[in-house]
Design an enzyme around this catalytic site. Structure first.
Site, short mmCIF file in Angstrom:
data_model
loop_
_atom_site.label_atom_id
_atom_site.label_comp_id
_atom_site.label_asym_id
_atom_site.label_seq_id
_atom_site.Cartn_x
_atom_site.Cartn_y
_atom_site.Cartn_z
N ASN A 24 -27.91 -7.46 -20.98
CA ASN A 24 -27.33 -8.86 -21.59
C ASN A 24 -27.08 -8.35 -23.13
OD1 ASN A 24 -28.34 -12.35 -22.36
ND2 ASN A 24 -26.34 -11.58 -21.89
N CYS A 34 -25.23 -8.90 -16.40
CA CYS A 34 -25.25 -7.70 -16.45
C CYS A 34 -26.66 -7.16 -16.44
CB CYS A 34 -24.32 -7.00 -17.64
SG CYS A 34 -25.08 -7.29 -19.43
N CYS A 84 -24.37 -5.54 -23.77
CA CYS A 84 -23.21 -5.11 -23.87
C CYS A 84 -22.09 -6.06 -23.17
CB CYS A 84 -23.40 -3.59 -23.29
SG CYS A 84 -24.38 -2.43 -24.24
N ARG A 85 -22.00 -5.84 -21.96
CA ARG A 85 -20.81 -6.62 -20.99
C ARG A 85 -20.90 -7.87 -20.92
NH1 ARG A 85 -22.51 -3.07 -15.80
NH2 ARG A 85 -24.61 -3.13 -16.89
N SER A 86 -22.10 -8.52 -20.66
CA SER A 86 -22.08 -9.95 -20.41
C SER A 86 -22.00 -10.83 -21.62
CB SER A 86 -23.17 -10.25 -19.43
OG SER A 86 -24.43 -10.19 -20.23
N ASP A 111 -21.43 0.16 -16.82
CA ASP A 111 -22.31 0.19 -17.80
C ASP A 111 -22.05 0.94 -19.05
OD1 ASP A 111 -24.56 0.31 -19.48
OD2 ASP A 111 -26.10 0.38 -17.77
#
Ligand code: 4NP
Length: 169
Positions: free
Chosen positions: A22, A19, A24-26, A137
């Site tokens: 690195n 993301c 939150c999402r990934s 995001d």
């Protein structure tokens, strides 16, 4: 029968998630993939699971507390230290999954010519039209964004592993 001892090393897959920051999402995707692989009794098929960002804004940081809370609320532990993508990642991983289109474009721009990684949106592994293929995001939004991300990532991970098992990934 397939078991850890009978899975040839060269048939295993190394996967990474990317993301922007690195945090939150990934790292959520990484934790979800590890959890889902165990749940589907397919851990032996995945040789490596990692994550990184296209930026180094948060290098060295732990995952965002909202990512940690969302994962724990869904029974998934998270443990990661943020880092930026490196050129060697494109040779180390078989698949690098981008969360959104901007991540995808940035990764494709950075990918060394001829390196082995298949770089794609993780959302290509959707079989549920109700789920957006883009993992948006969530950083400036509320907790519902993180929960939405979680549902997407769980579904995409299950679809990916199902297709790996079927030889159609
Ligand atoms: P991520 O979320 O890309 O899912 O880790 C973000 C984290 C930090 C920022 C943006 C997005 N930031 O602007 O600092």
């Amino acid at each position: 029968m397939t078991s850890e001892s009978t899975t040839p090393a060269d048939s295993r897959v190394a996967v990474a998630f990317c993301c922007l920051g690195n945090i939150c999402r990934s790292p959520m995707a990484e934790a979800v993939m590890r959890h889902v692989a165990k749940d589907m009794e397919m851990s032996h098929v995945v040789s490596e699971i990692d994550s990184f960002g296209t930026s180094g804004f948060h290098s060295g940081d732990s995952p965002d507390r909202r990512t940690v809370q969302t994962c724990l609320a869904n029974g998934v532990p998270v443990n990661h230290t943020s880092r930026r993508v490196r050129p060697s990642d494109f040779e180390k991983f078989d698949y690098i999954f981008a969360m959104d289109r901007e991540n995808l474009e940035d990764l494709k721009y950075m990918q060394p010519r001829g390196s082995k990684a298949k770089v794609m949106l993780f959302g290509v592994y959707s079989e549920d039209a109700r789920l957006d293929k883009i993992v948006s995001d969530p950083y400036y939004g509320g907790p519902d964004g993180f929960q939405r991300n979680f549902r997407q990532l769980d579904h995409f991970a299950r679809t990916f592993l199902k297709r790996i098992a079927a030889g159609t990934a």
